[in-house]
Design a protein around this motif. Structure first.
Motif, short mmCIF file in Angstrom:
data_model
loop_
_atom_site.label_atom_id
_atom_site.label_comp_id
_atom_site.label_asym_id
_atom_site.label_seq_id
_atom_site.Cartn_x
_atom_site.Cartn_y
_atom_site.Cartn_z
N ALA A 1 -13.50 6.84 27.64
CA ALA A 1 -13.49 8.31 27.73
C ALA A 1 -14.11 8.96 26.49
CB ALA A 1 -12.06 8.82 27.90
N VAL A 2 -14.54 8.13 25.52
CA VAL A 2 -15.12 8.66 24.29
C VAL A 2 -16.63 8.50 24.33
CG1 VAL A 2 -15.14 8.50 21.77
CG2 VAL A 2 -13.03 8.00 23.03
N PRO A 3 -17.40 9.55 24.20
CA PRO A 3 -18.87 9.44 24.21
C PRO A 3 -19.38 8.57 23.06
CG PRO A 3 -18.17 11.73 24.41
CD PRO A 3 -16.95 10.94 24.05
N HIS A 4 -20.53 7.95 23.28
CA HIS A 4 -21.19 7.17 22.24
C HIS A 4 -21.90 8.14 21.29
CE1 HIS A 4 -20.72 3.08 23.95
NE2 HIS A 4 -20.69 3.72 25.10
N VAL A 5 -21.38 8.29 20.10
CA VAL A 5 -22.01 9.15 19.10
C VAL A 5 -21.99 8.43 17.76
CG1 VAL A 5 -21.46 11.33 20.24
CG2 VAL A 5 -19.85 10.35 18.62
N PRO A 6 -23.00 8.61 16.94
CA PRO A 6 -23.01 7.97 15.62
C PRO A 6 -22.06 8.68 14.66
CG PRO A 6 -24.91 9.39 15.85
CD PRO A 6 -24.22 9.40 17.18
N ALA A 7 -21.75 8.02 13.56
CA ALA A 7 -20.97 8.67 12.51
C ALA A 7 -21.78 9.85 11.98
CB ALA A 7 -20.69 7.68 11.38
N ARG A 8 -21.11 10.97 11.77
CA ARG A 8 -21.81 12.20 11.33
C ARG A 8 -21.07 12.79 10.13
NH1 ARG A 8 -22.11 15.95 16.27
NH2 ARG A 8 -23.65 17.06 15.01
N ARG A 9 -21.80 13.01 9.06
CA ARG A 9 -21.19 13.48 7.82
C ARG A 9 -21.55 14.93 7.52
NH1 ARG A 9 -22.36 9.75 2.98
NH2 ARG A 9 -20.41 10.67 2.23
N ASN A 10 -22.33 15.55 8.39
CA ASN A 10 -22.78 16.92 8.12
C ASN A 10 -22.97 17.68 9.42
OD1 ASN A 10 -23.87 19.20 6.83
ND2 ASN A 10 -25.94 18.38 6.89
N ILE A 11 -21.87 18.04 10.07
CA ILE A 11 -21.93 18.74 11.35
C ILE A 11 -21.90 20.24 11.09
CG2 ILE A 11 -20.86 19.03 13.61
CD1 ILE A 11 -19.44 16.33 13.12
N ALA A 12 -22.92 20.94 11.55
CA ALA A 12 -23.05 22.38 11.29
C ALA A 12 -22.84 23.18 12.57
CB ALA A 12 -24.43 22.68 10.72
N PRO A 13 -22.48 24.44 12.45
CA PRO A 13 -22.41 25.31 13.63
C PRO A 13 -23.74 25.28 14.39
CG PRO A 13 -21.41 26.41 11.76
CD PRO A 13 -22.06 25.17 11.22
N GLY A 14 -23.66 25.32 15.71
CA GLY A 14 -24.85 25.23 16.54
C GLY A 14 -25.11 23.82 17.02
N GLN A 15 -24.46 22.83 16.40
CA GLN A 15 -24.59 21.45 16.83
C GLN A 15 -23.41 21.05 17.71
OE1 GLN A 15 -24.83 19.30 13.12
NE2 GLN A 15 -26.99 19.82 12.80
N ASP A 16 -23.55 19.92 18.39
CA ASP A 16 -22.47 19.44 19.24
C ASP A 16 -21.34 18.83 18.41
OD1 ASP A 16 -23.69 20.25 21.53
OD2 ASP A 16 -24.21 18.25 22.26
N VAL A 17 -20.12 19.06 18.84
CA VAL A 17 -18.93 18.44 18.28
C VAL A 17 -18.17 17.78 19.42
CG1 VAL A 17 -18.71 20.01 16.32
CG2 VAL A 17 -17.69 20.63 18.52
N LEU A 18 -17.22 16.91 19.08
CA LEU A 18 -16.40 16.28 20.12
C LEU A 18 -15.11 17.07 20.29
CD1 LEU A 18 -16.83 12.44 19.50
CD2 LEU A 18 -18.03 13.94 21.11
N VAL A 19 -14.74 17.25 21.55
CA VAL A 19 -13.61 18.11 21.89
C VAL A 19 -12.70 17.39 22.89
CG1 VAL A 19 -12.99 20.29 22.99
CG2 VAL A 19 -14.99 20.19 21.51
N LEU A 20 -11.41 17.42 22.63
CA LEU A 20 -10.43 16.88 23.56
C LEU A 20 -9.94 18.00 24.45
CD1 LEU A 20 -8.60 14.48 24.46
CD2 LEU A 20 -6.94 15.28 22.75
N THR A 21 -10.16 17.85 25.75
CA THR A 21 -9.79 18.91 26.69
C THR A 21 -8.48 18.63 27.41
OG1 THR A 21 -11.08 17.84 28.43
CG2 THR A 21 -12.20 19.51 27.09
N GLY A 22 -7.89 17.49 27.15
CA GLY A 22 -6.65 17.11 27.82
C GLY A 22 -6.63 15.62 28.03
#
Length: 205
Positions: free
Chosen positions: A24-45
């Motif tokens: 249930a977790v998307p494949h995404v690389p480690a990210r050390r600099n996430i800025a507004p306007g970019q995608d983030v991971l969200v738990l919806t339930g």
């Protein structure tokens, strides 16, 4: 309040922290600099999904009936249920390992990394919305809530994110406003570790 985020833990750790299967977790690389306007991971339930950080308030109006023009990057928890601009938004948890703040004068600011002292996942209470792009794409959006800072964060910023303990996740997702208002408080003093973030490449994603 969070201006940049980081999320570096692997999928297995993220799945275990959220109580969902690894699938249930998307494949995404480690990210050390996430800025507004970019995608983030969200738990919806019961699922973890990517959403764009920042809500474009198309069609939303303020208390005076005027259109809200600026993208909502963070939302003040104190007025969440009072402002018409937030009416109809959904609820979710924005997932991160921590965030950054800056202190000092313009051009000579010092970045600081803020994370839980125990190394646990940071779940921000957040609101969600869907924007219909000009090409008719549905863009799912999210903005974390903020509150007054705790004693750890106060020297670095006058706001911090609303961080939810595991036992409060479902309350935030499902409970009525009068019940979730109790969650809009800073994390306990002493719970955050803060250190200089002079090893981050601010040009990297």
């Amino acid at each position: 309040m969070p201006g940049r985020l980081f999320l570096c833990r692997d999928r297995a750790d993220l799945a275990a922290s959220c109580g969902v299967p690894k699938s249930a977790v998307p494949h995404v690389p480690a990210r050390r600099n996430i800025a507004p306007g970019q995608d983030v991971l969200v738990l919806t339930g019961d699922a973890i999904v990517p959403m764009r950080w920042g809500i474009i308030p198309v069609g939303r109006k303020n208390a005076r009936g005027r259109p809200v023009m600026e993208t909502i990057v963070n939302a003040r928890s104190e007025t969440l249920f009072d402002k018409s601009a937030f009416a109809g938004t959904g609820r979710a948890l924005l997932l991160a390992d921590g965030w950054y703040e800056w202190t000092g004068k313009r051009g000579r600011k010092t970045p600081w990394r803020i994370r839980p002292r125990d190394g646990s996942l940071l779940p921000f209470a957040a609101i969600t919305d869907t924007w219909i792009a000009p090409d008719n794409r549905e863009v799912h959006q999210v903005a974390p809530l903020t509150c007054a800072p705790n004693g750890d964060v106060a020297p670095y910023h006058d706001r911090m994110g609303v961080l939810l303990a595991t036992g409060h996740w479902q309350v935030w997702l499902d409970a009525p406003p009068e019940q979730v208002r109790e969650l809009f408080r800073p994390a306990p003093d002493g719970s955050m570790h803060i250190e200089p973030a002079d090893d981050v490449d601010w040009t990297a994603p």
